[in-house]
Design a protein around this motif. Structure first.
Motif, PDB file in Angstrom:
ATOM      1  N   LYS A  64      10.012   7.902   3.465  1.00  0.00           N
ATOM      2  CA  LYS A  64      10.869   8.158   4.619  1.00  0.00           C
ATOM      3  C   LYS A  64      12.275   7.621   4.390  1.00  0.00           C
ATOM      4  O   LYS A  64      13.256   8.203   4.864  1.00  0.00           O
ATOM      5  N   GLY A  65      12.370   6.509   3.657  1.00  0.00           N
ATOM      6  CA  GLY A  65      13.692   5.989   3.327  1.00  0.00           C
ATOM      7  C   GLY A  65      14.420   6.913   2.377  1.00  0.00           C
ATOM      8  O   GLY A  65      15.640   7.137   2.499  1.00  0.00           O
ATOM      9  N   ALA A  66      13.699   7.470   1.414  1.00  0.00           N
ATOM     10  CA  ALA A  66      14.301   8.419   0.469  1.00  0.00           C
ATOM     11  C   ALA A  66      14.825   9.644   1.209  1.00  0.00           C
ATOM     12  O   ALA A  66      15.872  10.202   0.859  1.00  0.00           O
ATOM     13  N   TRP A  67      14.085  10.065   2.257  1.00  0.00           N
ATOM     14  CA  TRP A  67      14.535  11.224   3.028  1.00  0.00           C
ATOM     15  C   TRP A  67      15.869  10.945   3.718  1.00  0.00           C
ATOM     16  O   TRP A  67      16.765  11.797   3.723  1.00  0.00           O
ATOM     17  N   LEU A  68      16.028   9.734   4.286  1.00  0.00           N
ATOM     18  CA  LEU A  68      17.289   9.391   4.924  1.00  0.00           C
ATOM     19  C   LEU A  68      18.439   9.377   3.934  1.00  0.00           C
ATOM     20  O   LEU A  68      19.557   9.801   4.245  1.00  0.00           O
ATOM     21  N   HIS A  69      18.177   8.890   2.715  1.00  0.00           N
ATOM     22  CA  HIS A  69      19.233   8.878   1.692  1.00  0.00           C
ATOM     23  C   HIS A  69      19.583  10.293   1.246  1.00  0.00           C
ATOM     24  O   HIS A  69      20.760  10.605   1.013  1.00  0.00           O
ATOM     25  N   ALA A  70      18.565  11.155   1.110  1.00  0.00           N
ATOM     26  CA  ALA A  70      18.835  12.548   0.756  1.00  0.00           C
ATOM     27  C   ALA A  70      19.682  13.210   1.843  1.00  0.00           C
ATOM     28  O   ALA A  70      20.599  13.989   1.557  1.00  0.00           O
ATOM     29  N   LYS A  93       9.121   0.604   7.278  1.00  0.00           N
ATOM     30  CA  LYS A  93       8.966   2.050   7.451  1.00  0.00           C
ATOM     31  C   LYS A  93       9.811   2.806   6.438  1.00  0.00           C
ATOM     32  O   LYS A  93       9.317   3.723   5.775  1.00  0.00           O
ATOM     33  N   HIS A  94      11.082   2.414   6.316  1.00  0.00           N
ATOM     34  CA  HIS A  94      11.993   3.083   5.397  1.00  0.00           C
ATOM     35  C   HIS A  94      12.245   2.275   4.119  1.00  0.00           C
ATOM     36  O   HIS A  94      12.617   2.860   3.095  1.00  0.00           O
ATOM     37  N   PHE A  95      12.061   0.975   4.200  1.00  0.00           N
ATOM     38  CA  PHE A  95      12.341   0.136   3.031  1.00  0.00           C
ATOM     39  C   PHE A  95      11.655  -1.212   3.172  1.00  0.00           C
ATOM     40  O   PHE A  95      11.191  -1.596   4.252  1.00  0.00           O
ATOM     41  N   PHE A  96      11.590  -1.913   2.042  1.00  0.00           N
ATOM     42  CA  PHE A  96      11.179  -3.317   2.010  1.00  0.00           C
ATOM     43  C   PHE A  96      12.314  -4.099   1.342  1.00  0.00           C
ATOM     44  O   PHE A  96      12.869  -3.652   0.335  1.00  0.00           O
ATOM     45  N   ALA A  97      12.660  -5.238   1.894  1.00  0.00           N
ATOM     46  CA  ALA A  97      13.696  -6.100   1.319  1.00  0.00           C
ATOM     47  C   ALA A  97      13.037  -7.380   0.821  1.00  0.00           C
ATOM     48  O   ALA A  97      12.526  -8.166   1.616  1.00  0.00           O
ATOM     49  N   LEU A  98      13.044  -7.561  -0.495  1.00  0.00           N
ATOM     50  CA  LEU A  98      12.399  -8.728  -1.089  1.00  0.00           C
ATOM     51  C   LEU A  98      13.435  -9.773  -1.477  1.00  0.00           C
ATOM     52  O   LEU A  98      14.475  -9.449  -2.050  1.00  0.00           O
ATOM     53  N   GLY A 118       0.779  -1.232   0.000  1.00  0.00           N
ATOM     54  CA  GLY A 118       0.000   0.000   0.000  1.00  0.00           C
ATOM     55  C   GLY A 118       0.809   1.280   0.000  1.00  0.00           C
ATOM     56  O   GLY A 118       0.247   2.372   0.114  1.00  0.00           O
ATOM     57  N   LYS A 119       2.149   1.189  -0.126  1.00  0.00           N
ATOM     58  CA  LYS A 119       2.992   2.372  -0.127  1.00  0.00           C
ATOM     59  C   LYS A 119       3.717   2.494  -1.464  1.00  0.00           C
ATOM     60  O   LYS A 119       4.139   1.496  -2.045  1.00  0.00           O
ATOM     61  N   ARG A 120       3.855   3.732  -1.962  1.00  0.00           N
ATOM     62  CA  ARG A 120       4.674   3.975  -3.132  1.00  0.00           C
ATOM     63  C   ARG A 120       6.144   3.775  -2.759  1.00  0.00           C
ATOM     64  O   ARG A 120       6.592   4.254  -1.711  1.00  0.00           O
ATOM     65  N   VAL A 121       6.887   3.074  -3.599  1.00  0.00           N
ATOM     66  CA  VAL A 121       8.301   2.794  -3.335  1.00  0.00           C
ATOM     67  C   VAL A 121       9.110   2.986  -4.606  1.00  0.00           C
ATOM     68  O   VAL A 121       8.568   3.029  -5.714  1.00  0.00           O
ATOM     69  N   LEU A 122      10.439   3.058  -4.443  1.00  0.00           N
ATOM     70  CA  LEU A 122      11.387   3.150  -5.553  1.00  0.00           C
ATOM     71  C   LEU A 122      12.487   2.114  -5.363  1.00  0.00           C
ATOM     72  O   LEU A 122      12.892   1.839  -4.234  1.00  0.00           O
TER      73      LEU A 122
END
Length: 233
Positions: free
Chosen positions: A81-87, A46-51, A11-15
């Protein structure tokens, strides 16, 4: 920024890491290295998904990716939120600008719906009906009522219609110009972006700057032009 193919997980947009790296103007290896160095700050879900394993095979099977992911054994998908940490780890102007753009145009899912399309369709029908009865003396009173209703609906449409995509870009550009004008420190700018976005939402009573009414565009641009951040006010 190239058009990103939308990806959703739980349910979350991810990259993907590659998409995030390209958006931030860096290399996937640097993204991975920053993640490894600061792994204790990242929380899965929260910050990422690992598949991996069957989840990864199912994910790949449902989408068309480039060959660089063909032999990937673990695929990381980064949330807003994960993208924010990387930025924050990269801390470059391009990364922060790209993050702002991702929040507005990718992570925030918003359907492009024409405001009051049913009312506008009704206006068209009423106009046609009014033309048909225009020369009929016995229906003059009805014609007057129809035109009155048509005027009221036109006014309602005008009052509620929001910014077009081009006008949204114009407002966004004004926000960026003001933030860069008042602050040269790239570490401080993200906070000013958030502050100005928040004040625009409060000033015009909207959930997002994209919901500003078209009739209030010039007022919003003047507000941005005269805006002074709290820290220097």
């Amino acid at each position: 920024m190239n058009q990103l193919q939308p990806i959703s997980q739980e349910g979350k947009r991810v990259l993907t890491t590659i998409q995030l790296a390209e958006s931030f103007g860096t290399d996937a290896k640097i993204i991975n290295r920053n993640f490894q160095r600061n792994a204790d700050r990242y929380e899965q879900g929260k910050h990422f998904f690992a598949l991996s394993g069957e989840d990864l095979r199912e994910f790949k099977g449902s989408r068309q990716f480039d060959d660089s992911l063909k032999f990937t054994s673990i695929l990381y998908l980064w949330t807003e939120k994960g993208a924010w940490l990387h930025a924050k780890s990269l801390n470059t102007d391009q990364a922060w600008d790209a993050y702002e753009m991702l929040v507005d145009e990718y992570y925030t899912i918003k359907e492009n719906v024409v405001p009051l399309s049913k009312d506008q369709a009704l206006v068209t029908v009423l106009r046609t009906t009014a033309d048909l009865v225009e020369d009929t003396q016995t229906l003059k009173a009805e014609q007057q009522e129809i035109r009155k209703l048509m005027h009221e609906i036109d006014h309602k449409v005008e009052e509620q219609i929001t910014l077009t995509s081009g006008e949204q870009r114009r407002l966004q550009k004004g926000i960026a110009q003001k933030v860069y004008e008042v602050e040269s420190d790239p570490k401080v700018r993200p906070g000013l972006f958030r502050e100005l976005h928040r004040e625009i939402k409060d000033r015009f009573g909207v959930a997002s700057y994209k919901d500003v009414k078209r009739k209030e565009l010039q007022s919003a641009l003047r507000y941005i032009e005269n805006w002074i951040p709290r820290k220097v006010s």
